[in-house]
Design a protein around this motif. Structure first.
Motif: not given
Length: 370
Positions: A163-166, A108-109, A55-56, A41-42
């Motif tokens: 923009l990112g979310w986990f 994650a997006l 991401m799954l 993710f990073e």
């Protein structure tokens, strides 16, 4: 920050078109550790993607992750972790202690900053829950709520171009182990379990049946194509991404942010005349230890379970505060200026920090807690 509920007749979500026109990349991580998933993710959120990346992750091991501003034996119990044989690590972001096991999935997006993707995160989670029979969902950048209970916890990052979310979504909750992370005595654990059940929930409780991680994650693909109208293609990390992944993996193993927080916290524990201040936040807990002389802040240590982004700026924030006169007008100007210039997103406001510090300056006790 998007704060609204999905319900019939509510604000319209992204709708699919007759022909998919937008592309999304899909990366599936199976049988990978949570440290690896967070490192990926990073890596993915280190540069602006051309199109959305999803991401799954299905977690197969049991491990504890901690917010990088948390301190040992105040925010979590190392003794309990050793007793249970639980490994732990510090995330590169703040927040509270999390227990990761096979009853949790990660979604994650990562999005480029573009108006056409404005509601993608909320839409993805909302449609996903709807397809799995879950209603009354409230999606924020910090959490996923169901019937006003926390069903999922979220790491959110904002950078210039992305923009990112986990999101960590709990298929089943282990309340006893969650409670034991913070309270050593049996009676306190029982009280904590009762409190946790009031505020947290697992998907199995909502649906009154066990939930398969594989089936749940498989439904994400259906949401992307059928509900959001994306053309989905599989994605793998490139050679450059893999090099960055290993760098991020090493940063999780040797977390310089958490080390700096621990050192400053420990140093003030050894000093005399130190004030202890604390404040319950909407999503977390803020602790400050400080030393004041002649209405001037000599030293300060900030720790707890809160978000502060960019996370590496917290130590700079503390250093900026040291040497400042505890005058409300002066502090408000300096703290607000820091938050604006450094583009700080935090669980607390500049005014809450100023209020705590100026309140401490007016007190007469050497040791106290608010």
């Amino acid at each position: 920050r998007s704060l609204w509920k999905w319900s019939r007749g509510s604000r319209r979500l992204i709708q699919s078109n007759s022909q998919p026109t937008l592309e999304a990349k899909l990366l599936t991580l199976k049988n990978r550790s949570i440290e690896e998933a967070l490192s990926v993710f990073e890596t993915l959120s280190s540069k602006t993607p051309e199109s959305p990346i999803v991401m799954l992750h299905s977690n197969k091991s049991k491990v504890v992750s901690l917010g990088c501003f948390q301190v040992a034996d105040e925010d979590f119990l190392t003794g309990f972790l050793r007793k249970k044989g639980l490994k732990y690590f510090f995330r590169l972001h703040g927040g509270d202690v999390m227990l990761h096991d096979e009853n949790q999935v990660g979604i994650a997006l990562i999005l480029p900053r573009d108006e056409k993707y404005g509601e993608t995160y909320v839409s993805l989670v909302s449609f996903l829950m709807k397809r799995n029979g879950v209603s009354n969902i409230h999606v924020t950048n910090d959490s996923i709520l169901c019937f006003n209970k926390v069903l999922g916890e979220v790491i959110h990052v904002e950078k210039n171009g992305l923009l990112g979310w986990f999101a960590f979504i709990y298929l089943k909750r282990n309340f006893e182990e969650m409670a034991g992370l913070k309270f050593p005595k049996e009676q306190l654990i029982k009280e904590r379990v009762s409190k946790l059940k009031e505020n947290y929930i697992g998907l199995d409780q909502v649906l009154e049946k066990p939930v398969s991680a594989d089936a749940f994650l498989e439904s994400v693909k259906t949401v992307l194509t059928d509900d959001l109208g994306f053309r989905v293609r599989d994605f793998r990390l490139g050679l450059g991404d893999k090099k960055l992944f290993w760098k991020n993996r090493d940063m999780h193993k040797k977390n310089s942010i958490s080390e700096a927080v621990q050192l400053r916290h420990s140093a003030l524990l050894k000093e005399e005349g130190v004030l202890l201040l604390s404040k319950r936040l909407m999503n977390g807990f803020l602790r400050m230890r400080l030393k004041i002389k002649d209405k001037t802040l000599e030293k300060i240590s900030i720790s707890g379970s809160f978000m502060f982004e960019p996370s590496g700026k917290l130590i700079e924030f503390e250093e900026m505060l040291e040497g400042k006169e505890l005058d409300e007008t002066v502090l408000t100007e300096k703290v607000t200026e820091f938050f604006i210039n450094e583009k700080i997103k935090a669980s607390f406001t500049a005014f809450e920090i100023v209020e705590l510090l100026c309140g401490a300056a007016g007190g007469s006790d050497e040791h106290g807690e608010q």
